[in-house]
Design a protein around this motif. Sequence first.
Motif, PDB file in Angstrom:
ATOM      1  N   UNK A   1       8.357  -5.592   4.065  1.00 43.58           N
ATOM      2  CA  UNK A   1       7.304  -6.123   3.206  1.00 43.58           C
ATOM      3  C   UNK A   1       5.957  -5.596   3.688  1.00 43.58           C
ATOM      4  N   UNK A   2       5.005  -5.511   2.786  1.00 39.18           N
ATOM      5  CA  UNK A   2       3.646  -5.126   3.183  1.00 39.18           C
ATOM      6  C   UNK A   2       3.034  -6.217   4.043  1.00 39.18           C
ATOM      7  N   UNK A   3       2.387  -5.819   5.095  1.00 35.98           N
ATOM      8  CA  UNK A   3       1.694  -6.774   5.963  1.00 35.98           C
ATOM      9  C   UNK A   3       0.208  -6.466   6.072  1.00 35.98           C
ATOM     10  N   UNK A   4      -0.220  -5.371   5.457  1.00 35.90           N
ATOM     11  CA  UNK A   4      -1.635  -5.007   5.489  1.00 35.90           C
ATOM     12  C   UNK A   4      -2.050  -4.539   4.103  1.00 35.90           C
ATOM     13  N   UNK A   5      -3.328  -4.419   3.895  1.00 34.38           N
ATOM     14  CA  UNK A   5      -3.845  -4.031   2.588  1.00 34.38           C
ATOM     15  C   UNK A   5      -3.738  -2.520   2.408  1.00 34.38           C
ATOM     16  N   UNK A   6      -3.319  -2.102   1.226  1.00 36.90           N
ATOM     17  CA  UNK A   6      -3.002  -0.697   0.978  1.00 36.90           C
ATOM     18  C   UNK A   6      -3.687  -0.196  -0.300  1.00 36.90           C
ATOM     19  N   UNK A   7      -4.990  -0.420  -0.404  1.00 34.11           N
ATOM     20  CA  UNK A   7      -5.709  -0.050  -1.619  1.00 34.11           C
ATOM     21  C   UNK A   7      -5.532   1.428  -1.951  1.00 34.11           C
ATOM     22  N   UNK A   8      -5.101   1.699  -3.178  1.00 36.53           N
ATOM     23  CA  UNK A   8      -4.924   3.049  -3.722  1.00 36.53           C
ATOM     24  C   UNK A   8      -3.876   3.877  -2.970  1.00 36.53           C
ATOM     25  N   UNK A   9      -3.030   3.240  -2.216  1.00 32.02           N
ATOM     26  CA  UNK A   9      -2.003   3.974  -1.477  1.00 32.02           C
ATOM     27  C   UNK A   9      -0.885   4.410  -2.427  1.00 32.02           C
ATOM     28  N   UNK A  10      -0.601   5.696  -2.444  1.00 35.29           N
ATOM     29  CA  UNK A  10       0.500   6.223  -3.255  1.00 35.29           C
ATOM     30  C   UNK A  10       1.842   5.802  -2.665  1.00 35.29           C
ATOM     31  N   UNK A  11       1.945   5.890  -1.340  1.00 36.95           N
ATOM     32  CA  UNK A  11       3.205   5.532  -0.699  1.00 36.95           C
ATOM     33  C   UNK A  11       3.540   4.059  -0.912  1.00 36.95           C
ATOM     34  N   UNK A  12       2.517   3.201  -0.937  1.00 38.41           N
ATOM     35  CA  UNK A  12       2.770   1.778  -1.145  1.00 38.41           C
ATOM     36  C   UNK A  12       3.292   1.509  -2.556  1.00 38.41           C
ATOM     37  N   UNK A  13       2.803   2.254  -3.537  1.00 36.78           N
ATOM     38  CA  UNK A  13       3.341   2.149  -4.894  1.00 36.78           C
ATOM     39  C   UNK A  13       4.769   2.668  -4.930  1.00 36.78           C
ATOM     40  N   UNK A  14       5.017   3.780  -4.230  1.00 37.47           N
ATOM     41  CA  UNK A  14       6.346   4.373  -4.224  1.00 37.47           C
ATOM     42  C   UNK A  14       7.399   3.454  -3.607  1.00 37.47           C
ATOM     43  N   UNK A  15       6.975   2.484  -2.815  1.00 36.74           N
ATOM     44  CA  UNK A  15       7.906   1.493  -2.283  1.00 36.74           C
ATOM     45  C   UNK A  15       8.668   0.792  -3.409  1.00 36.74           C
ATOM     46  N   UNK A  16       8.035   0.737  -4.574  1.00 39.85           N
ATOM     47  CA  UNK A  16       8.630   0.006  -5.699  1.00 39.85           C
ATOM     48  C   UNK A  16       8.947   0.945  -6.865  1.00 39.85           C
ATOM     49  N   UNK A  17       9.249   2.201  -6.535  1.00 37.82           N
ATOM     50  CA  UNK A  17       9.560   3.197  -7.565  1.00 37.82           C
ATOM     51  C   UNK A  17      10.638   2.744  -8.552  1.00 37.82           C
ATOM     52  N   UNK A  18      11.761   2.198  -8.090  1.00 34.70           N
ATOM     53  CA  UNK A  18      12.795   1.797  -9.064  1.00 34.70           C
ATOM     54  C   UNK A  18      12.282   0.786 -10.091  1.00 34.70           C
ATOM     55  N   UNK A  19      11.454  -0.155  -9.632  1.00 38.76           N
ATOM     56  CA  UNK A  19      10.878  -1.137 -10.556  1.00 38.76           C
ATOM     57  C   UNK A  19       9.955  -0.462 -11.562  1.00 38.76           C
ATOM     58  N   UNK A  20       9.046   0.391 -11.071  1.00 40.13           N
ATOM     59  CA  UNK A  20       8.060   0.974 -11.977  1.00 40.13           C
ATOM     60  C   UNK A  20       8.667   2.028 -12.891  1.00 40.13           C
ATOM     61  N   UNK A  21       9.754   2.634 -12.478  1.00 40.18           N
ATOM     62  CA  UNK A  21      10.467   3.520 -13.402  1.00 40.18           C
ATOM     63  C   UNK A  21      10.973   2.728 -14.603  1.00 40.18           C
ATOM     64  N   UNK A  22      11.468   1.518 -14.341  1.00 39.78           N
ATOM     65  CA  UNK A  22      11.899   0.652 -15.441  1.00 39.78           C
ATOM     66  C   UNK A  22      10.712   0.218 -16.298  1.00 39.78           C
ATOM     67  N   UNK A  23       9.597  -0.138 -15.630  1.00 38.30           N
ATOM     68  CA  UNK A  23       8.410  -0.588 -16.377  1.00 38.30           C
ATOM     69  C   UNK A  23       7.932   0.510 -17.316  1.00 38.30           C
TER      70      UNK A  23
END
Length: 455
Positions: free
Chosen positions: A170-192
Amino acid sequence: MVERDPYTFSELEQWLNKNRVTEIECLVPDLTGVARGKILPREKFTEDRGMRLPEAIVAMGVTGEFPEEGPYYDVITPTDRDMHLQPDPSTVRIVPWATDPTAQVIHDCYDRDGKLVPFAPRSVLRRVCDLYAELGLEPVVAPELEFYLVARNTDPDVPLKPPVGRSGRSETSRQAYSIDAVNEFDPLFEDVYDYCEKMGLNVDTLIHEIGAGQMEINFFHAHPLGLADEVFLFKRTVREAALRHDMFATFMAKPIAGEPGSAMHVHQSIVRKADGRNIFSNEDGTPSKEFYWYIGGLQKYIPAAMALFAPYVNSYRRLARFTAAPINIQWGTDNRTVGIRSPVASPNARRIENRVIGADANPYVALAATLACGYLGIQHRIEPSAECKGDAYLGEYALPRSLGEALTLLRDERELARVLGEDFITVYTEVKEIEHAEFMKVISPWEREHLLLHV
């Protein structure tokens, strides 16, 4: 992208045939923004071209409660009469997660005399857009919607936590505009994105916002009613996609203590219908009088409209100093500390961003309210205060600090009621009073921790 949405009933029938639809979700947005309605077989939908629902269905609170007495029943009859719902063919979309071919269609609410029900959220936004049309003008808006992904949580007494991503952490720190942090949830956003494409939702940029698990989706600019429909459907879509990945998506204004709140920033401009010219710019490219009057209207009426922009007790937890949310109604160019921001843009794209609105606001109500504030500014030629060129967080609070205070301001502001509709304001404030009273019955952990043995 899907083909152009149908605009007539005959085109709607052709669309349903082409997509082999067997069921229709007949949707009506209520005051909260929840999808109410019925699911009909295709044959029944085609036969009736509409349905009926009790009028109070679009006029209840988030708890499902109704006022038991008072001005509410000066607008809504105690006999619980029917509304006549008519589908808007331009809103038809496939339900991409349904097992059988299913369509969803948003409906407008009419009374028995064929008039729009004045307290239905979609009716309120239509009303404000019609006022602009009478002046030969058309609003253009573009929402930026923030939300949190959180771990599945079935116990309301347990605080929410960021979900586990592909890494197993899980994220434990703030990740503003982080591409890698978004990619953590790639399967979800592919569905979205897949769902949005199949539904024809014109979403633009996806970014990771400041908070742990906080995301933002931007929409392309368009007419307010169509975009309110898209935000309404997007919320439904991302919640469904998150559930399929064993997490929740929440649009609460402040879901996690210590993390920034979620907003729905709305960029807005006004164009002339005759030639499409942006009235916020003069021919030489400088800001117009209407640009400043619109800002003046927002400054004058936003405090009274806060119960519409921040509709729940939780909403006011977001609006705190140095938390990436505004605390006042100062305005400035390219200044994210103010409540009213003017982004740097070409003269044709000059616009004003309302940064006060929470992600928890009903999109129809929020867009109607911000456009109403600007409309009154133009009509009354309200001059704004001097531009803020520093840190607006160093200024004084100029917004109500609680839902109770906001409801009092909204009730007392007659100009907003005139634009949005007296009946709507009556129903809305009465419903929100019920929600506020219900909240006041709850004893919070803070009270037990600090007051139990110390007072």
